[in-house]
Design an enzyme around this catalytic site. Sequence first.
Site, PDB file in Angstrom:
ATOM      1  N   ALA A   1      25.847 -25.705 -21.603  1.00 13.64           N
ATOM      2  CA  ALA A   1      27.363 -25.734 -21.707  1.00 13.64           C
ATOM      3  C   ALA A   1      27.843 -26.991 -22.199  1.00 13.64           C
ATOM      4  CB  ALA A   1      28.168 -25.063 -20.821  1.00 13.64           C
TER       5      ALA A   1
ATOM      6  N   GLU B   1      20.662 -19.069 -20.659  1.00 10.27           N
ATOM      7  CA  GLU B   1      21.461 -17.821 -20.464  1.00 10.27           C
ATOM      8  C   GLU B   1      21.790 -17.152 -21.664  1.00 10.27           C
ATOM      9  OE1 GLU B   1      24.152 -18.873 -16.434  1.00 10.27           O
ATOM     10  OE2 GLU B   1      24.247 -20.467 -18.148  1.00 10.27           O
TER      11      GLU B   1
ATOM     12  N   GLY C   1      23.348 -23.276 -20.191  1.00 15.35           N
ATOM     13  CA  GLY C   1      24.089 -21.934 -20.975  1.00 15.35           C
ATOM     14  C   GLY C   1      23.025 -21.526 -22.147  1.00 15.35           C
TER      15      GLY C   1
END
Length: 257
Positions: free
Chosen positions: A66, A114, A111
């Site tokens: 992220a 993920e 992220g």
Amino acid sequence: MSEKLIEVVDSAGIVRLTISRPKALNALNSDVLAELDSVLSDLEARDNLRAVLITGAGEKAFVAGADIAEMREKSPEQARDFARQALRTLKRLETLPVPTVALVNGFCLGGGCELALACDWAVASDNAIFGQPEVLLGVIPGFGGTQRLPRRVGPAMALDLCTTGRKIDAGEALRIGLVNRVMPQAELEAYAEELARQLGGNGPQSVRAAKQAIHDGMDQDLDSALALETALFAFCFAGEEQTEGMSAFVEKRKPNF
């Protein structure tokens, strides 16, 4: 937004999505998530969709994580909204009725990991690096990592990765079941093309039914999951796809789905 952050290439229902922020190592920020969500919403409405491949632009990263520069000054309320935005988008990816494949090259951290976990399976180049290093930043995974990672690799390994923040190479990712295939970086594109051909040649209804049976059945007790499988198996006999597939087998020819 003036420039496209998600590049979309469609080849006979096999859609390839490329996250395109190479200067930021394809980090996920609010704009990327919003555009990805919009693209996925459009794909949900398509009848001829066969599979979705997702990757990152450039050779250095799939998605390095992220966007920390965007997150750094967020309040708890803003952080919650950001996580919820990401969770909505990744859930939309996860619940697409067709197979979804992460093509991972380079960094696949935070992220990015993920995002890969929200896909049905992952194919990695031998230079791929995986990890959930959020604790090194004073936070925890917020895009589903603490939940999807243990479901993929087991709770012991998920705890290892999420509490140490350590990074692992493609070989270890394969060993623990985080990815399905590892290959030289130079071969990743050719494999992606072959995979697209393979997925495009299979019966779309049966592929969708198999994905539904596995995903939905995982959250049920065994007897309920087996009943779901039986119902979906029977449903496959309601259309022309099963007739064509079995006729082609008996007639020793390639099916035309």
